[in-house]
Motif scaffolding. Structure first.
Motif, PDB file in Angstrom:
ATOM      1  N   ASP A  91       0.658  -1.177   0.018  1.00  0.00           N
ATOM      2  CA  ASP A  91      -0.042   0.020  -0.105  1.00  0.00           C
ATOM      3  C   ASP A  91       0.967   1.168  -0.032  1.00  0.00           C
ATOM      4  O   ASP A  91       0.376   2.334  -0.623  1.00  0.00           O
ATOM      5  N   GLU A  92       2.125   1.113   0.642  1.00  0.00           N
ATOM      6  CA  GLU A  92       2.706   2.305   0.469  1.00  0.00           C
ATOM      7  C   GLU A  92       3.821   2.589  -0.883  1.00  0.00           C
ATOM      8  O   GLU A  92       4.065   3.685  -0.955  1.00  0.00           O
ATOM      9  N   VAL A 104       2.690   1.228  -3.923  1.00  0.00           N
ATOM     10  CA  VAL A 104       2.152   0.673  -5.266  1.00  0.00           C
ATOM     11  C   VAL A 104       0.706   1.541  -5.534  1.00  0.00           C
ATOM     12  O   VAL A 104       0.089   1.667  -4.541  1.00  0.00           O
ATOM     13  N   ARG A 105       0.466   1.761  -6.531  1.00  0.00           N
ATOM     14  CA  ARG A 105      -0.518   2.557  -7.104  1.00  0.00           C
ATOM     15  C   ARG A 105      -1.207   1.829  -8.319  1.00  0.00           C
ATOM     16  O   ARG A 105      -0.372   1.351  -9.103  1.00  0.00           O
ATOM     17  N   TRP A 106      -2.321   1.800  -8.387  1.00  0.00           N
ATOM     18  CA  TRP A 106      -3.119   1.183  -9.654  1.00  0.00           C
ATOM     19  C   TRP A 106      -3.793   2.229 -10.395  1.00  0.00           C
ATOM     20  O   TRP A 106      -4.322   2.886 -10.047  1.00  0.00           O
ATOM     21  N   ASN A 107      -3.295   2.281 -11.764  1.00  0.00           N
ATOM     22  CA  ASN A 107      -3.677   3.170 -12.633  1.00  0.00           C
ATOM     23  C   ASN A 107      -3.408   4.663 -12.346  1.00  0.00           C
ATOM     24  O   ASN A 107      -3.309   5.646 -13.473  1.00  0.00           O
ATOM     25  N   GLU A 108      -3.410   4.894 -11.055  1.00  0.00           N
ATOM     26  CA  GLU A 108      -3.115   6.583 -11.022  1.00  0.00           C
ATOM     27  C   GLU A 108      -2.113   6.821 -10.040  1.00  0.00           C
ATOM     28  O   GLU A 108      -1.989   6.109  -8.974  1.00  0.00           O
ATOM     29  N   PHE A 109      -0.849   7.266 -10.687  1.00  0.00           N
ATOM     30  CA  PHE A 109       0.181   7.456  -9.777  1.00  0.00           C
ATOM     31  C   PHE A 109       0.027   8.653  -9.025  1.00  0.00           C
ATOM     32  O   PHE A 109       0.309  10.203  -9.250  1.00  0.00           O
ATOM     33  N   ASP A 110      -0.404   8.621  -7.720  1.00  0.00           N
ATOM     34  CA  ASP A 110      -0.786  10.040  -6.763  1.00  0.00           C
ATOM     35  C   ASP A 110      -0.061   9.693  -5.550  1.00  0.00           C
ATOM     36  O   ASP A 110      -0.727  10.160  -4.332  1.00  0.00           O
ATOM     37  N   PHE A 111       1.172   9.671  -5.491  1.00  0.00           N
ATOM     38  CA  PHE A 111       1.957   9.556  -4.465  1.00  0.00           C
ATOM     39  C   PHE A 111       2.004  10.940  -4.170  1.00  0.00           C
ATOM     40  O   PHE A 111       2.084  12.040  -4.714  1.00  0.00           O
TER      41      PHE A 111
END
Length: 218
Positions: free
Chosen positions: A208-209, A211-218
């Motif tokens: 969860d910290e 990885v993002r799916w489809n949208e890179f919202d870090f």
């Protein structure tokens, strides 16, 4: 201790290999991996993927006590260099495209591609890789060198051996001391052997910290 001593009697699971691998810096200096087993281990590691299957890695296995002592100050006197069974120097060949004929002809002979595909691959690969800017060529061999390095460490752990990847050394001194040509880029050193002390346990960030799916919202 015999160089032919069996280390593993049962193949570990992939989960055991991944979770059991540690960066080990303390090795049994009396333990020696035989050349035969090292060859088997490296044969497994050579299955790593690479850009256009050019396999640009070149490996120098340093297991002579005298040469490990020669390497020791170049690697900032890290004791694992002297005590490990061997140190594997991973290098990248920025002119690996010159082996395109060999690689693709073998693929053709093995029935993996047609003669027309083989000829096209040889022509295109030689042309494209032979004209790359030096910084791009180096980037490719660093990427591919990282892939085989991890494969070496996992193959070693599956056989009951321990490793540590080492970036702490002087690349220029290394290439000069071991007669490495300019077409070869030092990527890392990997000490390999039998641990005398277990490597430290470590923690990882969670999925969860990082990885993002489809949208890179870090």
């Amino acid at each position: 201790m015999s160089t032919m001593q069996a280390v593993q009697t049962k193949s570990p699971s992939f989960e055991e290999v991944v979770h059991g691998r540690r960066s080990v810096r303390h090795y049994d200096p009396t333990f020696k991996i035989s050349k035969e087993e090292m060859t088997e281990l490296l044969t497994e590691a050579l299955r790593a993927p690479s850009s256009s299957n050019l396999q640009p890695w070149r490996l120098l296995v340093i297991d002579s006590p005298e040469l490990k002592q020669k390497l020791l100050p170049i690697a900032f006197n890290q004791q694992q260099v002297a005590d490990a069974s061997a140190v594997i120097a991973v290098l990248g060949d920025v002119e690996s495209y010159k082996l395109a004929d060999t690689i693709y002809n073998r693929a053709y002979e093995a029935g993996h591609m047609s003669a027309e595909t083989k000829d096209a691959f040889i022509a295109n690969t030689t042309k494209n890789y032979g004209s790359l800017p030096p910084e791009i060529a180096r980037k490719i061999v660093y990427t591919d060198g990282g892939l085989i390095s991890m494969q070496i460490m996992l193959s070693a752990k599956a056989r009951g051996y321990d490793t540590v990847p080492m970036g702490g050394y002087n690349p220029q001194q290394f290439t000069e001391a071991f007669g490495i040509g300019e077409r070869y880029v030092p990527i890392m050193l990997i000490a390999i052997g039998k641990a005398s002390q277990e490597g430290h346990s470590s923690v990882r960030l969670t999925v969860d910290e990082v990885v993002r799916w489809n949208e890179f919202d870090f």
